[in-house]
Design a protein around this motif. Structure first.
Motif, PDB file in Angstrom:
ATOM      1  N   SER A 111       0.832  -1.217   0.000  1.00 43.33           N
ATOM      2  CA  SER A 111       0.000   0.000   0.000  1.00 43.33           C
ATOM      3  C   SER A 111       0.857   1.253   0.000  1.00 43.33           C
ATOM      4  O   SER A 111       0.602   2.204  -0.752  1.00 43.33           O
ATOM      5  CB  SER A 111      -0.935   0.003   1.208  1.00 43.33           C
ATOM      6  N   PHE A 112       1.895   1.252   0.831  1.00 46.71           N
ATOM      7  CA  PHE A 112       2.781   2.417   0.886  1.00 46.71           C
ATOM      8  C   PHE A 112       3.455   2.635  -0.469  1.00 46.71           C
ATOM      9  O   PHE A 112       3.530   3.766  -0.969  1.00 46.71           O
ATOM     10  CB  PHE A 112       3.841   2.224   1.972  1.00 46.71           C
ATOM     11  N   ALA A 113       3.970   1.564  -1.060  1.00 41.53           N
ATOM     12  CA  ALA A 113       4.677   1.679  -2.335  1.00 41.53           C
ATOM     13  C   ALA A 113       3.757   2.202  -3.432  1.00 41.53           C
ATOM     14  O   ALA A 113       4.134   3.101  -4.203  1.00 41.53           O
ATOM     15  CB  ALA A 113       5.256   0.324  -2.726  1.00 41.53           C
ATOM     16  N   LYS A 114       2.549   1.662  -3.522  1.00 41.60           N
ATOM     17  CA  LYS A 114       1.619   2.085  -4.576  1.00 41.60           C
ATOM     18  C   LYS A 114       1.260   3.555  -4.435  1.00 41.60           C
ATOM     19  O   LYS A 114       1.213   4.296  -5.427  1.00 41.60           O
ATOM     20  CB  LYS A 114       0.360   1.217  -4.541  1.00 41.60           C
ATOM     21  N   GLN A 115       1.001   4.001  -3.215  1.00 36.64           N
ATOM     22  CA  GLN A 115       0.642   5.404  -3.001  1.00 36.64           C
ATOM     23  C   GLN A 115       1.792   6.318  -3.411  1.00 36.64           C
ATOM     24  O   GLN A 115       1.590   7.343  -4.071  1.00 36.64           O
ATOM     25  CB  GLN A 115       0.297   5.643  -1.527  1.00 36.64           C
ATOM     26  N   THR A 116       3.001   5.971  -3.030  1.00 34.96           N
ATOM     27  CA  THR A 116       4.172   6.796  -3.351  1.00 34.96           C
ATOM     28  C   THR A 116       4.437   6.815  -4.843  1.00 34.96           C
ATOM     29  O   THR A 116       4.691   7.877  -5.429  1.00 34.96           O
ATOM     30  CB  THR A 116       5.411   6.272  -2.603  1.00 34.96           C
ATOM     31  N   LEU A 117       4.372   5.661  -5.486  1.00 36.34           N
ATOM     32  CA  LEU A 117       4.639   5.573  -6.920  1.00 36.34           C
ATOM     33  C   LEU A 117       3.637   6.387  -7.722  1.00 36.34           C
ATOM     34  O   LEU A 117       4.011   7.162  -8.623  1.00 36.34           O
ATOM     35  CB  LEU A 117       4.595   4.106  -7.369  1.00 36.34           C
ATOM     36  N   ARG A 118       2.364   6.233  -7.412  1.00 34.61           N
ATOM     37  CA  ARG A 118       1.330   6.909  -8.207  1.00 34.61           C
ATOM     38  C   ARG A 118       1.374   8.423  -8.060  1.00 34.61           C
ATOM     39  O   ARG A 118       1.333   9.164  -9.048  1.00 34.61           O
ATOM     40  CB  ARG A 118      -0.049   6.369  -7.823  1.00 34.61           C
ATOM     41  N   LEU A 119       1.444   8.906  -6.808  1.00 40.62           N
ATOM     42  CA  LEU A 119       1.430  10.356  -6.591  1.00 40.62           C
ATOM     43  C   LEU A 119       2.674  11.013  -7.172  1.00 40.62           C
ATOM     44  O   LEU A 119       2.589  12.096  -7.776  1.00 40.62           O
ATOM     45  CB  LEU A 119       1.325  10.657  -5.094  1.00 40.62           C
ATOM     46  N   THR A 120       3.822  10.399  -7.017  1.00 47.29           N
ATOM     47  CA  THR A 120       5.065  10.976  -7.529  1.00 47.29           C
ATOM     48  C   THR A 120       5.046  11.073  -9.041  1.00 47.29           C
ATOM     49  O   THR A 120       5.355  12.133  -9.624  1.00 47.29           O
ATOM     50  CB  THR A 120       6.272  10.136  -7.079  1.00 47.29           C
ATOM     51  N   LEU A 121       4.683   9.981  -9.694  1.00 48.07           N
ATOM     52  CA  LEU A 121       4.670   9.969 -11.156  1.00 48.07           C
ATOM     53  C   LEU A 121       3.626  10.941 -11.702  1.00 48.07           C
ATOM     54  O   LEU A 121       3.897  11.688 -12.652  1.00 48.07           O
ATOM     55  CB  LEU A 121       4.395   8.546 -11.651  1.00 48.07           C
ATOM     56  N   ALA A 122       2.448  10.964 -11.098  1.00 45.48           N
ATOM     57  CA  ALA A 122       1.394  11.873 -11.550  1.00 45.48           C
ATOM     58  C   ALA A 122       1.811  13.327 -11.391  1.00 45.48           C
ATOM     59  O   ALA A 122       1.540  14.169 -12.270  1.00 45.48           O
ATOM     60  CB  ALA A 122       0.107  11.603 -10.764  1.00 45.48           C
ATOM     61  N   SER A 123       2.485  13.652 -10.295  1.00 47.36           N
ATOM     62  CA  SER A 123       2.907  15.039 -10.046  1.00 47.36           C
ATOM     63  C   SER A 123       3.942  15.493 -11.062  1.00 47.36           C
ATOM     64  O   SER A 123       3.888  16.623 -11.562  1.00 47.36           O
ATOM     65  CB  SER A 123       3.471  15.164  -8.625  1.00 47.36           C
ATOM     66  N   LEU A 124       4.894  14.625 -11.380  1.00 52.58           N
ATOM     67  CA  LEU A 124       5.913  14.986 -12.375  1.00 52.58           C
ATOM     68  C   LEU A 124       5.294  15.176 -13.755  1.00 52.58           C
ATOM     69  O   LEU A 124       5.639  16.121 -14.476  1.00 52.58           O
ATOM     70  CB  LEU A 124       6.994  13.908 -12.425  1.00 52.58           C
ATOM     71  N   ILE A 125       4.369  14.299 -14.128  1.00 54.64           N
ATOM     72  CA  ILE A 125       3.726  14.397 -15.440  1.00 54.64           C
ATOM     73  C   ILE A 125       2.890  15.666 -15.528  1.00 54.64           C
ATOM     74  O   ILE A 125       2.860  16.351 -16.560  1.00 54.64           O
ATOM     75  CB  ILE A 125       2.855  13.155 -15.696  1.00 54.64           C
ATOM     76  N   GLN A 126       2.197  16.002 -14.440  1.00 50.72           N
ATOM     77  CA  GLN A 126       1.328  17.181 -14.447  1.00 50.72           C
ATOM     78  C   GLN A 126       2.118  18.485 -14.490  1.00 50.72           C
ATOM     79  O   GLN A 126       1.746  19.431 -15.189  1.00 50.72           O
ATOM     80  CB  GLN A 126       0.426  17.179 -13.215  1.00 50.72           C
ATOM     81  N   GLN A 127       3.233  18.557 -13.754  1.00 47.17           N
ATOM     82  CA  GLN A 127       3.885  19.842 -13.523  1.00 47.17           C
ATOM     83  C   GLN A 127       5.074  20.136 -14.425  1.00 47.17           C
ATOM     84  O   GLN A 127       5.558  21.267 -14.444  1.00 47.17           O
ATOM     85  CB  GLN A 127       4.329  19.918 -12.055  1.00 47.17           C
ATOM     86  N   PHE A 128       5.539  19.146 -15.180  1.00 46.11           N
ATOM     87  CA  PHE A 128       6.732  19.364 -16.001  1.00 46.11           C
ATOM     88  C   PHE A 128       6.560  18.800 -17.397  1.00 46.11           C
ATOM     89  O   PHE A 128       5.803  17.848 -17.616  1.00 46.11           O
ATOM     90  CB  PHE A 128       7.962  18.714 -15.359  1.00 46.11           C
ATOM     91  N   THR A 129       7.295  19.395 -18.333  1.00 41.30           N
ATOM     92  CA  THR A 129       7.480  18.796 -19.643  1.00 41.30           C
ATOM     93  C   THR A 129       8.715  17.919 -19.547  1.00 41.30           C
ATOM     94  O   THR A 129       9.812  18.405 -19.232  1.00 41.30           O
ATOM     95  CB  THR A 129       7.686  19.873 -20.720  1.00 41.30           C
TER      96      THR A 129
END
Length: 487
Positions: free
Chosen positions: A459-477
């Motif tokens: 559960s910890f790993a999935k939460q960290t992986l998803r939020l981190t990847l989504a944030s990078l995709i949303q905020q950067f080219t």
């Protein structure tokens, strides 16, 4: 059961012949006597055949890979330039999805097939519930006090229960969400400031290092409540120890210091957010009420320090490496990256930052992570198990003391299960494989293992992986420096 049946058959024949002998005299026809002895001989031969057949079944062993040397076995094959999972994968191509190798005096069962792995982690889950012993684990893991390496028994069961219910439960993971969010935003701010100072359209960032520092800060903070700033003396020292791969006494100094601080503070970390304590406080509070006999042979401080070290070391490289692979795969597949961007735009928009509550709507992002874990599991080979009793796997008899390794990398790319098995295709988890998850119940995909010894940090790993990847995709080219493939 076969031997007993054969014996009974012979006894009945002899009884019949004895009965007949009371009715006939030796002077009767020799044909009758000859026939009687023929029947006895036939039954005796049948008995021998059945017994040999039963012994063959009882002694049926998996094929052993070729190339073993005296004394060291196959160790020389695993110490070369080829990665071990690749070497074992090539062996599987020759010997099949289940075979054995010798690592010194130890026999190791190697499995590369989901159906056989299912046998190991369901029917034979208890049989393979222990871990091999080694001097390295004894020295570096508090003499087997770290629950991930502890042998199967009362200590492991008690500590596993505490970890699952109090430390890494879904509720605890959610309560500590504010730490993940604040650390992520602080780390992203570092990238933004680097871009501002660069005064160019794009800025180069070594993302594998960035992921490592980010995950380290999350784990240190949820373990101890601390945060390592870039110039923090303790943080620099910790990174040096980690970089030098020093363990045992060196890392123990950090955990000992954290433990003393929290004992002196008397649980003041509880003030973070109600009951959302950091892990070390949770463990202190639980063990304060435990008797000295609860964990025989180990003092409570050792249990706490070993558990904190396990949570930190087990989650650090695995999470950082998976994030690095996920980003690399997206950069190599611009259409997949574009699809992920569109999904975030649709369900989150550009007016606010993506949050953990949005993850349930980002199904393509989840598919990306599953596909990353399929192609590049953080541990290509499972953590070794060891059998505590004789068992049968794949029709072969496996003796007590056999070590088990599951070649996850080979299994995850089985062409009989996965079409275009070596290709990055997140869409497969939206169509034909949409019901498959990574929680250890679907044996064709086991990045976190399965059964009793499955990794409790899913559960910890999935939460960290998803939020981190989504944030990078949303905020950067996101681009590679030279538009070259990364893999």
């Amino acid at each position: 059961m076969v031997d007993n049946g054969a014996t009974i058959e012979i006894e009945l024949l002899l009884h019949f012949l004895n009965k007949e002998s009371t009715e006939f005299h030796l002077s009767q026809s020799p044909i009758i006597v000859t026939t009687s002895f023929s029947v006895i001989a036939l039954a005796f031969i049948l008995h021998i055949v059945i017994r040999k057949s039963a012994n063959r079944v009882k002694n049926r062993k998996p094929p052993e890979a070729k190339g073993a040397w005296p004394i060291i076995g196959h160790l020389h094959l695993l110490g070369g330039l080829e990665l071990p999972h690749k070497v074992l994968g090539d062996m599987a191509d020759k010997h099949g999805p289940i075979f054995t190798i010798k690592l010194g005096v130890h026999q190791v069962l190697v499995v590369s097939n989901g159906d056989i792995a299912k046998e190991c982690f369901t029917t034979n889950d208890k049989a393979f519930a222990s871990r091999p012993k080694s001097v390295a684990i004894e020295v570096m893991a508090y003499n087997y006090a770290m629950f991930g390496f502890a042998p199967y028994g009362d200590y492991w069961r008690k500590l596993r229960k505490i970890i699952m219910l109090e430390v890494l439960s879904q509720r605890r993971v959610e309560l500590l969400g504010h730490i993940r969010v604040s650390e992520l935003r602080a780390s992203i701010k570092d990238i933004y400031e680097a871009w501002v100072n660069n005064r160019k359209d794009m800025v180069k960032v070594e993302m594998s290092q960035w992921f490592g520092n980010f995950v380290l800060n999350i784990l240190v903070r949820i373990n101890s409540g601390k945060r390592f700033s870039p110039n923090d003396e303790e943080g620099v020292r910790f990174q040096m120890v980690k970089a030098m791969n020093k363990t045992g006494k060196e890392l123990d100094i950090f955990f000992e210091g954290w433990l003393k601080e929290h004992k002196i503070e008397g649980g003041s970390a509880q003030k973070l957010e109600g009951c959302s304590q950091v892990f070390i406080d949770v463990l202190i509070n639980i063990l304060q009420g435990a008797s000295e006999d609860e964990f025989p042979g180990l003092d409570h401080d050792t249990v706490i320090k070993s558990t904190c070290q396990q949570l930190l070391t087990a989650g650090l490289d695995t999470t950082a490496v998976t994030l690095t692979w996920a980003l690399s795969l997206l950069l190599n597949n611009p259409k997949a990256l574009e699809t992920a961007q569109h999904e975030i735009d649709e369900h989150v928009g550009k007016e606010r930052l993506v949050e953990e509550s949005d993850m349930k709507n980002l199904v393509y992002l989840d598919a990306i992570i599953k596909e990353t874990l399929r192609l590049y599991p953080a541990g290509p080979l499972s953590v070794p198990h060891e059998s505590i009793e004789d068992c049968v796997v794949g029709g072969y008899n496996i003796p007590k003391g056999t070590r088990l390794i599951v070649n996850l990398r080979k299994m995850h790319r089985d062409p009989n299960v996965w079409s275009d098995a070596n290709e990055f295709q997140p869409e497969r988890f939206l169509t034909c494989k949409k019901d498959i998850d990574v929680k250890g119940k679907h044996f064709e995909l086991l990045p976190f293992g399965s059964g009793r010894r499955m990794c409790p940090g899913v559960s910890f790993a999935k939460q960290t992986l998803r939020l981190t990847l989504a944030s990078l995709i949303q905020q950067f080219t996101l681009k590679t420096p030279s538009n070259d493939l990364l893999i």
